[in-house]
Design an enzyme around this catalytic site. Structure first.
Site, short mmCIF file in Angstrom:
data_model
loop_
_atom_site.label_atom_id
_atom_site.label_comp_id
_atom_site.label_asym_id
_atom_site.label_seq_id
_atom_site.Cartn_x
_atom_site.Cartn_y
_atom_site.Cartn_z
N CYS A 1 0.88 -1.18 0.00
CA CYS A 1 0.00 0.00 0.00
C CYS A 1 0.91 1.22 0.00
CB CYS A 1 -0.91 0.00 1.22
SG CYS A 1 -1.76 -1.57 1.52
N ALA A 2 1.50 1.52 -1.14
CA ALA A 2 2.70 2.36 -1.18
C ALA A 2 2.45 3.86 -1.14
CB ALA A 2 3.50 2.02 -2.43
N PRO B 1 1.58 7.64 -0.30
CA PRO B 1 2.21 8.54 -1.28
C PRO B 1 3.68 8.28 -1.55
CG PRO B 1 2.09 9.63 0.84
CD PRO B 1 1.41 8.29 1.02
N GLY B 2 4.32 7.32 -0.88
CA GLY B 2 5.63 6.89 -1.30
C GLY B 2 6.79 7.14 -0.35
N CYS C 1 -1.55 4.01 11.13
CA CYS C 1 -1.40 5.24 11.92
C CYS C 1 -2.67 5.45 12.74
CB CYS C 1 -1.11 6.44 11.02
SG CYS C 1 -2.31 6.71 9.70
#
Length: 487
Positions: free
Chosen positions: A126-127, A129-130, A249
């Protein structure tokens, strides 16, 4: 009839507020008051070791008037404090040059715990925003293969931009449902990161949006089923003995321990004890949810609580796959059955004309590119680390952009300029501070036409060196995006 949406500033009914607070108290148990009353976390950036050194970044941030110091928990983590009216760290050329990534300290922990190694096959499920993807790429040192996946199509371009700035040429991008990826790819990854989509209930700043969601659905948490399926998908993709890191988070038991507990009950996995991270307090995970016992092994998972640490709240767990999964989870294709596209050597007839055009326009010797692999698509040319001999045709994008055909010539990408800048011997123009300031303010600066060899020269600005490709307008240089940055 359209469903009513509440704005951040609109006061919800006392009944809804009370129900939401009751939910939050039940999930946070005795930590509710600490969560609601803690100080906001400071900003952090993470140094990209492929482009810069920590001391270089610290000096740069301080030169911009920011207070900056390293944090011992994560290599390259720098805490930044600035006045509210000062420039965001992303607004400096250092960020454009890929020297650092803006990333919270808590966000750095999952990728650090994955402990990706050079030469491995690693997947960020689940990359976008990187930030974690670039952290993994830096840890691997451009050795091995890093696959990055995200379902949201609108997030792929920002993800690609971050990967380009990182400068790692061993990255393969996918745009697939993460929970279904195991039905397409083979079971060969050494490590998989599942930083799952979640409610965000680890950051008190998210409460207005979460209250809004609660008002519509009578629930603050709606993703626990997806989180479970993503984690099962990761276990299907990782090899026996491989590592999976699960993180959110959020501090809700519903999205963390309650997702992990049935995984531990049903699958051949074990939790790996978390290492001690200097300067951070990591609490044991909860062993009960609404009075019901959870798997006792959960004590090896951890909670990073924002009132005890300089970050938003995070949950992290490290799992090791100890045996093959049941047969019903193993309906996987083999590597040989995947439709693959071969990358090409520099002297291939499809590639060589473009590289010769670059050599002619920019003076980049072909010998500097001989060890890389290449692929061309439409009007673009991409380059890869030498170990990337092929990539999956079902992917979104692979490799890094080398250049794009414009007006009969191949214009170098900013990524290529920053990577090969020291080897460019032609069509490089150096600007002074006054000219760079003009670019930053207007997107244009005057420049002597006699020094321009093509419509797309490379701009070099000390102390960065070659930074970007700009456009020659006939009387000066133009780069509209420069207005997003300050010197």
């Amino acid at each position: 009839m359209s469903r009513r949406r509440f704005s951040r500033d609109e006061t919800l009914s006392p009944e809804l507020l009370s129900a939401f607070d009751d939910y939050l108290r039940s999930e946070l148990e005795g930590d509710y008051d600490d969560f609601m009353g803690h100080e906001p976390a400071p900003e952090f950036v993470r140094v990209n070791p492929l482009r810069a050194e920590p001391t270089q970044v610290l000096d740069a941030l301080r030169s911009h008037g920011l207070e900056a110091h390293s944090h011992p928990a994560i290599a390259g983590a720098i805490c930044v404090r600035r006045p509210k009216e000062s420039t965001d760290p992303c607004g400096f050329l250092d960020h454009f040059a890929g020297h650092y990534v803006k990333q919270s300290l808590g966000s750095m922990i999952p990728a650090a715990l994955l402990d990706a190694q050079a030469g491995e096959q690693v997947l960020d499920l689940c990359a976008a925003p990187g930030s974690k993807s670039t952290q993994l790429a830096a840890a691997m040192g451009e050795q091995g293969e890093l696959w990055v996946n995200d379902l949201a199509g609108m997030r792929m371009n920002p993800l690609a931009a971050r990967l380009d700035a990182c400068g790692a040429a061993n990255v393969l991008m996918l745009n697939q449902p993460g929970e279904r990826l195991a039905s397409t790819l083979w079971q060969s990854f050494d490590r998989v990161l599942v930083d799952a989509p979640c409610s965000g209930l680890g950051d008190v700043a998210n409460l207005p949006q979460i209250r809004d969601r609660f008002a519509h659905r009578k629930s603050a948490v709606t993703l626990s089923s997806l989180q479970y399926r993503l984690l099962v998908g990761a276990l299907r993709l990782v090899r026996v003995g491989g590592r999976v890191v699960y993180s959110t988070c959020s501090l809700t038991v519903e999205e963390n321990e309650a997702v992990l507990s049935p995984i531990l009950d049903r699958f051949p996995v074990r939790l790996v004890p978390l290492p001690r991270l200097e300067g951070l307090v990591i609490r044991e995970a909860r062993l009960y949810h609404h009075g019901a016992p959870l798997n006792p092994a959960l004590r090896l998972a951890g909670r990073i609580q924002p009132w005890e640490n300089p970050t938003e709240g995070f949950f992290v767990a490290v799992l090791e796959k100890t045996a093959p999964l049941a047969q019903r989870f193993q309906r996987l294709v083999t590597a040989d059955a995947l439709p693959m596209t071969e990358t090409l050597a520099f002297d291939h007839p499809e590639i060589l004309p473009g590289l010769r055009a670059i050599a002619q326009s920019y003076g980049l010797a072909l010998e500097q590119l001989a060890g890389l692999r290449f692929w061309t698509h439409k009007d673009r040319l991409y380059f890869f680390a030498p170990q990337i001999q092929s990539f999956w045709q079902g992917g979104h994008r692979a490799g890094l952009p080398l250049g794009r055909w414009r007006q009969g010539m191949l214009r170098l990408s900013h990524t290529a300029v920053q990577r090969f800048g020291a080897q460019l011997e032609r069509n490089v123009v150096e600007v002074n501070t006054t000219q760079m300031q003009a670019l930053a303010e207007t997107g244009y600066c005057d420049f002597d036409a006699s020094r321009i060899a093509s419509p797309y020269p490379v701009l070099s600005y000390p102390p960065f060196g070659p930074l970007m490709t700009v456009a020659w307008t006939g009387s000066g240089l133009r780069w509209k995006r420069a207005r997003a940055f300050v010197l």
